[in-house]
Design an enzyme around this catalytic site. Structure first.
Site, short mmCIF file in Angstrom:
data_model
loop_
_atom_site.label_atom_id
_atom_site.label_comp_id
_atom_site.label_asym_id
_atom_site.label_seq_id
_atom_site.Cartn_x
_atom_site.Cartn_y
_atom_site.Cartn_z
N ASP A 81 39.51 42.70 38.49
CA ASP A 81 40.60 41.74 38.91
C ASP A 81 41.74 41.86 38.12
OD1 ASP A 81 42.14 40.14 40.71
OD2 ASP A 81 40.55 38.20 40.33
N ASP A 84 47.71 36.71 36.16
CA ASP A 84 48.81 36.39 35.63
C ASP A 84 49.35 36.30 34.22
OD1 ASP A 84 49.68 35.93 38.79
OD2 ASP A 84 48.15 34.44 38.50
N GLY A 95 45.53 33.16 40.14
CA GLY A 95 45.71 32.55 41.26
C GLY A 95 47.19 32.24 41.74
N GLU A 103 37.88 34.04 43.70
CA GLU A 103 38.04 34.99 42.61
C GLU A 103 36.94 34.45 41.47
OE1 GLU A 103 42.56 36.65 42.90
OE2 GLU A 103 42.14 35.10 41.55
#
EC number: 5.3.1.6
Length: 219
Positions: A81, A84, A95, A103
């Site tokens: 994954d 940010d 998110g 997640e």
């Protein structure tokens, strides 16, 4: 090298962490989309994937990658994954795409978390990127007041409903010195589903796309 090319390089580099005949945990976002493209090239060698969002599920199905329900899977060897923001301790803010709860669930199941980012996501201190908090709709105002007490400026993300039917508060102006502690404090607020701090379950491997190529960091 453009930012998207750096994301692509990181996404493709994650393939080496995918085990043959395994079920792969797959995250959400622009960098992960490159990983999904890469994963499709070896779909015959894996059993399939578990997805953290409807968007990733649709993309994988379109590419012919079998997608399993997490409840039918005993274990995941790896979860890939993006983030940010990520600091030097492998703590993350995630998110931005509103898929944080799923997640976090898939990450909890996986034996190894491989985070893929471009070099703009690396930070010394988390918090410049607003921290997403997924909230039960009726608790939105109460949770916002509690977040103010923790020093943040919560803003309702209008027009966004998560895959779980909840809403998002983006919390600005947090300088997150102790990510694990803040993750626990926010999650203890009644009405919060979870927040975008991934500190209790941080990344094990970080792949960073840079103009000089992909750099690898391990926890």
């Amino acid at each position: 090298m453009t930012q998207d090319e750096m994301k692509k390089a990181a996404g493709w580099a994650a393939l080496k962490y995918v085990e043959k005949d395994s079920i792969v945990g797959v995250g959400t976002g622009s960098t992960v989309n490159h990983f999904i493209d890469a994963l499709a090239t070896m779909k015959a060698d894996i059993e399939g994937a578990v997805s953290s969002s409807e968007a990733s599920t649709q993309k994988m199905k379109a590419l012919g990658i079998p997608v399993y329900d997490l409840n039918s899977v005993d274990k995941l060897s790896v979860y890939v994954d993006g983030a940010d923001e990520i600091n030097g301790h492998m703590d993350m803010i995630k998110g931005g795409g509103a898929a944080l709860t799923r997640e976090k669930i898939v990450a909890a199941v996986a034996e190894k978390f491989v985070c893929i980012v471009d070099n703009t996501k690396q930070v010394d201190i988390l918090g410049k990127f607003p921290l997403p908090v997924e909230v039960i709709p009726m608790a939105r105002s109460y949770v916002a007041r509690e977040l103010v007490k923790l020093g943040g400026d919560p803003v309702y993300r209008e027009g966004v409903v998560t895959d779980n039917g909840n809403v998002i508060l983006d919390v600005y102006n947090l300088k997150i010195i102790n990510p694990k502690e803040l993750e626990e404090k926010i999650n203890a607020i009644v009405g919060v589903v979870t927040n975008g701090l991934f500190a209790k379950r941080g990344a094990d491997v970080l792949l960073v796309g840079t103009p000089e190529g992909v750099k690898t960091f391990t926890a």
